[in-house]
Design a protein around this motif. Structure first.
Motif, PDB file in Angstrom:
ATOM      1  N   ALA A 109      28.419   5.918  42.657  1.00 51.03           N
ATOM      2  CA  ALA A 109      28.946   4.582  42.706  1.00 51.03           C
ATOM      3  C   ALA A 109      28.752   3.878  41.412  1.00 51.03           C
ATOM      4  CB  ALA A 109      28.280   3.817  43.810  1.00 51.03           C
ATOM      5  N   ALA A 110      27.683   4.218  40.695  1.00 40.64           N
ATOM      6  CA  ALA A 110      27.455   3.516  39.436  1.00 40.64           C
ATOM      7  C   ALA A 110      28.129   4.195  38.278  1.00 40.64           C
ATOM      8  CB  ALA A 110      25.960   3.415  39.157  1.00 40.64           C
ATOM      9  N   THR A 111      28.699   5.404  38.501  1.00 41.82           N
ATOM     10  CA  THR A 111      29.179   6.107  37.336  1.00 41.82           C
ATOM     11  C   THR A 111      30.568   6.687  37.460  1.00 41.82           C
ATOM     12  OG1 THR A 111      27.975   8.011  38.148  1.00 41.82           O
ATOM     13  CG2 THR A 111      26.938   6.729  36.420  1.00 41.82           C
ATOM     14  N   PHE A 112      31.112   6.836  38.647  1.00 49.18           N
ATOM     15  CA  PHE A 112      32.395   7.494  38.773  1.00 49.18           C
ATOM     16  C   PHE A 112      33.386   6.622  39.514  1.00 49.18           C
ATOM     17  CE2 PHE A 112      30.499  11.290  37.361  1.00 49.18           C
ATOM     18  CZ  PHE A 112      31.515  12.150  37.051  1.00 49.18           C
ATOM     19  N   GLY A 113      34.653   6.700  39.129  1.00 51.79           N
ATOM     20  CA  GLY A 113      35.725   6.064  39.870  1.00 51.79           C
ATOM     21  C   GLY A 113      36.795   7.079  40.120  1.00 51.79           C
ATOM     22  N   THR A 114      37.817   6.733  40.902  1.00 51.11           N
ATOM     23  CA  THR A 114      38.884   7.666  41.189  1.00 51.11           C
ATOM     24  C   THR A 114      40.254   7.076  40.934  1.00 51.11           C
ATOM     25  OG1 THR A 114      37.784   7.504  43.272  1.00 51.11           O
ATOM     26  CG2 THR A 114      38.740   9.596  42.777  1.00 51.11           C
ATOM     27  N   ALA A 115      41.149   7.864  40.363  1.00 50.87           N
ATOM     28  CA  ALA A 115      42.511   7.432  40.118  1.00 50.87           C
ATOM     29  C   ALA A 115      43.368   8.665  40.038  1.00 50.87           C
ATOM     30  CB  ALA A 115      42.613   6.635  38.830  1.00 50.87           C
ATOM     31  N   TYR A 116      44.707   8.509  40.008  1.00 49.58           N
ATOM     32  CA  TYR A 116      45.581   9.665  40.056  1.00 49.58           C
ATOM     33  C   TYR A 116      46.520   9.670  38.865  1.00 49.58           C
ATOM     34  CZ  TYR A 116      48.865  13.086  41.810  1.00 49.58           C
ATOM     35  OH  TYR A 116      49.643  14.203  41.962  1.00 49.58           O
ATOM     36  N   GLY A 117      47.045  10.839  38.557  1.00 53.59           N
ATOM     37  CA  GLY A 117      48.088  10.916  37.564  1.00 53.59           C
ATOM     38  C   GLY A 117      47.626  11.506  36.253  1.00 53.59           C
ATOM     39  N   VAL A 118      47.110  12.722  36.253  1.00 55.45           N
ATOM     40  CA  VAL A 118      46.708  13.370  35.018  1.00 55.45           C
ATOM     41  C   VAL A 118      47.957  13.862  34.307  1.00 55.45           C
ATOM     42  CG1 VAL A 118      45.365  15.220  34.018  1.00 55.45           C
ATOM     43  CG2 VAL A 118      44.568  14.078  36.071  1.00 55.45           C
ATOM     44  N   GLY A 119      48.108  13.525  33.019  1.00 58.36           N
ATOM     45  CA  GLY A 119      49.302  13.921  32.287  1.00 58.36           C
ATOM     46  C   GLY A 119      49.332  15.402  32.016  1.00 58.36           C
ATOM     47  N   LYS A 120      50.523  15.922  31.818  1.00 56.93           N
ATOM     48  CA  LYS A 120      50.653  17.348  31.562  1.00 56.93           C
ATOM     49  C   LYS A 120      50.146  17.730  30.189  1.00 56.93           C
ATOM     50  CE  LYS A 120      54.418  18.259  34.747  1.00 56.93           C
ATOM     51  NZ  LYS A 120      53.623  19.111  35.590  1.00 56.93           N
ATOM     52  N   GLY A 175      41.216  17.948  30.287  1.00 57.40           N
ATOM     53  CA  GLY A 175      40.811  16.554  30.349  1.00 57.40           C
ATOM     54  C   GLY A 175      39.750  16.230  29.333  1.00 57.40           C
ATOM     55  N   THR A 176      39.230  15.016  29.389  1.00 56.38           N
ATOM     56  CA  THR A 176      38.206  14.568  28.459  1.00 56.38           C
ATOM     57  C   THR A 176      37.111  13.821  29.207  1.00 56.38           C
ATOM     58  OG1 THR A 176      39.406  12.500  28.045  1.00 56.38           O
ATOM     59  CG2 THR A 176      39.833  14.341  26.546  1.00 56.38           C
ATOM     60  N   LEU A 177      35.921  13.866  28.646  1.00 58.74           N
ATOM     61  CA  LEU A 177      34.804  13.076  29.138  1.00 58.74           C
ATOM     62  C   LEU A 177      34.295  12.238  27.972  1.00 58.74           C
ATOM     63  CD1 LEU A 177      32.677  15.565  31.296  1.00 58.74           C
ATOM     64  CD2 LEU A 177      34.042  13.657  32.111  1.00 58.74           C
ATOM     65  N   ASP A 178      34.395  10.934  28.106  1.00 57.76           N
ATOM     66  CA  ASP A 178      33.916  10.012  27.078  1.00 57.76           C
ATOM     67  C   ASP A 178      32.903   9.070  27.707  1.00 57.76           C
ATOM     68  OD1 ASP A 178      35.649  10.838  24.867  1.00 57.76           O
ATOM     69  OD2 ASP A 178      37.276  10.060  26.098  1.00 57.76           O
ATOM     70  N   PRO A 179      31.693   9.001  27.161  1.00 61.33           N
ATOM     71  CA  PRO A 179      30.645   8.164  27.756  1.00 61.33           C
ATOM     72  C   PRO A 179      31.099   6.722  27.952  1.00 61.33           C
ATOM     73  CG  PRO A 179      29.743   9.525  26.004  1.00 61.33           C
ATOM     74  CD  PRO A 179      31.233   9.683  25.941  1.00 61.33           C
ATOM     75  N   GLY A 180      30.923   6.240  29.181  1.00 61.12           N
ATOM     76  CA  GLY A 180      31.246   4.862  29.489  1.00 61.12           C
ATOM     77  C   GLY A 180      32.715   4.574  29.650  1.00 61.12           C
ATOM     78  N   LYS A 181      33.564   5.594  29.559  1.00 64.04           N
ATOM     79  CA  LYS A 181      34.998   5.398  29.698  1.00 64.04           C
ATOM     80  C   LYS A 181      35.551   6.296  30.797  1.00 64.04           C
ATOM     81  CE  LYS A 181      35.799   4.265  24.820  1.00 64.04           C
ATOM     82  NZ  LYS A 181      36.570   4.644  23.605  1.00 64.04           N
ATOM     83  N   ALA A 182      36.507   5.783  31.538  1.00 65.39           N
ATOM     84  CA  ALA A 182      37.153   6.590  32.571  1.00 65.39           C
ATOM     85  C   ALA A 182      38.019   7.644  31.909  1.00 65.39           C
ATOM     86  CB  ALA A 182      38.004   5.704  33.482  1.00 65.39           C
ATOM     87  N   GLY A 183      37.826   8.878  32.283  1.00 63.51           N
ATOM     88  CA  GLY A 183      38.609   9.982  31.744  1.00 63.51           C
ATOM     89  C   GLY A 183      39.145  10.855  32.860  1.00 63.51           C
ATOM     90  N   GLU A 184      40.341  11.343  32.670  1.00 62.96           N
ATOM     91  CA  GLU A 184      40.990  12.157  33.699  1.00 62.96           C
ATOM     92  C   GLU A 184      40.634  13.635  33.526  1.00 62.96           C
ATOM     93  OE1 GLU A 184      43.093  10.735  35.996  1.00 62.96           O
ATOM     94  OE2 GLU A 184      44.116   9.054  35.036  1.00 62.96           O
ATOM     95  N   LEU A 185      40.332  14.265  34.621  1.00 66.77           N
ATOM     96  CA  LEU A 185      40.106  15.698  34.671  1.00 66.77           C
ATOM     97  C   LEU A 185      41.120  16.308  35.629  1.00 66.77           C
ATOM     98  CD1 LEU A 185      36.210  15.834  34.990  1.00 66.77           C
ATOM     99  CD2 LEU A 185      37.557  16.152  32.910  1.00 66.77           C
ATOM    100  N   ARG A 186      41.696  17.421  35.244  1.00 70.80           N
ATOM    101  CA  ARG A 186      42.615  18.130  36.139  1.00 70.80           C
ATOM    102  C   ARG A 186      42.211  19.583  36.204  1.00 70.80           C
ATOM    103  NH1 ARG A 186      48.538  18.302  34.233  1.00 70.80           N
ATOM    104  NH2 ARG A 186      47.707  19.999  32.932  1.00 70.80           N
ATOM    105  N   LEU A 187      42.048  20.076  37.417  1.00 72.40           N
ATOM    106  CA  LEU A 187      41.721  21.473  37.635  1.00 72.40           C
ATOM    107  C   LEU A 187      42.897  22.128  38.340  1.00 72.40           C
ATOM    108  CD1 LEU A 187      38.775  19.712  38.297  1.00 72.40           C
ATOM    109  CD2 LEU A 187      38.075  22.022  37.650  1.00 72.40           C
TER     110      LEU A 187
END
Length: 336
Positions: free
Chosen positions: A15-26, A218-230
């Motif tokens: 809850a303190a670190t992750f959010g959810t959203a949709y639409g990872v670009g190709k 995808g990317t992981l950037d500290p403190g920023k929302a980043g999209e991951l697609r598997l």
């Protein structure tokens, strides 16, 4: 919303670190490669053990419990990712079997309230009252278990831990008490014997498990929302009929190398494959292990990856491509 399945926030520490959203670009690219270091050197180099405050969750992130203060004498839960504390919010994870032999054994534990009484009432989320994870300190063994609760609040689960060494157990739950928030607690578990830690598996964009190939972008950037697609394929063909597992087409657990801070998210709307997407906000720069659970043809598999969350301004270094014969980077993992 995915076909016939409502994706809800899962008891997830994040809850303190992750959010959810949709639409990872190709055009999504591979995650960055961590700095080269032996596993024993990571503790000195790894950031993230100071308990810096993580961003608040998105509307469909994980449990909201980590926005509340911790127990008296501890830092507020909002200052820490999940799983770093054995006690939080008035609840304690009590392992009755903190030492267990290598191989097959049985773990027993309970969740106790502030008065030391075993908690017996939990809120069911994704089909379970409590989700239980065990991982080795070197992050090469991962177990997603499903314990059974007795009437007195004692939980029991079989487990198979392959080697001696240090492990950590995580209990992810939401008490049924009015106004209770979701919590993830962590406790140390040990397997006696000669211990030889394995090196952290290298960064690679593809993991192979039971003949399935899973590609991470995808990317992981500290403190920023980043999209991951598997993306799940088998024999070179996309798997378009993933099956719901605990109410979702995939579950993702991230463990921060060094302190094993526990981050747990679930897929965005979509499915049933081949893509399962997530939005993640890592709390700090550092190296993480990602464990993706997915179900197909009646069996749950776990694909694992090593990724890096880069500090602001740090140069990005993409992992070298790997062949389809890349071995499963999870090392050891299973479901109870």
């Amino acid at each position: 919303m995915n076909t016939g399945v409502k994706i809800t926030a899962f008891a997830a520490t994040l809850a303190a670190t992750f959010g959810t959203a949709y639409g990872v670009g190709k055009g999504i690219g591979p995650v960055a490669e961590p700095a080269k270091a032996g596993h024993g050197e990571h503790a000195a180099a790894r950031p993230g053990t100071t308990g810096e405050e993580a961003p608040k969750p998105g509307k469909a992130g994980g449990h909201a419990g980590h926005e509340e203060g911790g127990t008296k004498g501890t830092a507020p839960a909002a200052d820490l990712p999940g799983g770093l504390q054995v006690s939080d919010g008035g609840y304690t994870l009590a392992l009755e079997t903190p030492v267990t032999p290598a191989g097959k054994s049985v773990l027993k534990f309970s969740v106790k309230d502030a008065g030391g009484k075993k908690v017996t009432a939990f809120t069911t989320e994704h089909g379970k009252e409590l989700h239980f994870i065990v991982a080795s300190r070197d992050l090469t063994t991962f177990r997603h278990l499903h314990p059974v609760k007795a009437a007195d609040g004692t939980w029991t689960t079989p487990v198979d831990l392959p080697a001696a060494g240090g492990y950590k157990a995580f209990a992810d739950f939401k008490p049924a008490a009015p106004g209770a928030k979701g919590i993830t607690l962590g406790a140390d578990l040990s397997v006696p014997g000669g211990y030889a830690p394995k090196p952290l598996p290298a960064v690679a964009p593809t993991a192979t498990v039971d003949g399935y190939q899973v590609r991470l972008g995808g990317t992981l950037d500290p403190g920023k929302a980043g999209e991951l697609r598997l993306t799940v394929t088998k024999g070179g063909k996309p798997v378009t009929d993933l099956e719901p597992y605990l109410g979702a087409y995939g579950h993702l657990v991230a463990l921060r190398d060094g302190d094993l801070a526990y981050l747990h998210v679930h897929p965005n709307e979509g499915g049933p494959g081949p893509d399962v997407s997530f939005t993640a906000t890592p709390p700090s720069a550092g190296t993480y292990r990602l464990f993706l659970d997915f179900q197909h043809e009646g069996k749950v598999r776990t694909a694992a990856f090593t990724v890096t969350a880069r500090a602001a301004g740090a140069p990005a270094k993409a992992p070298a491509p790997t062949s389809d014969e890349a071995t499963d980077s999870a090392g050891e993992h299973a479901h109870g």
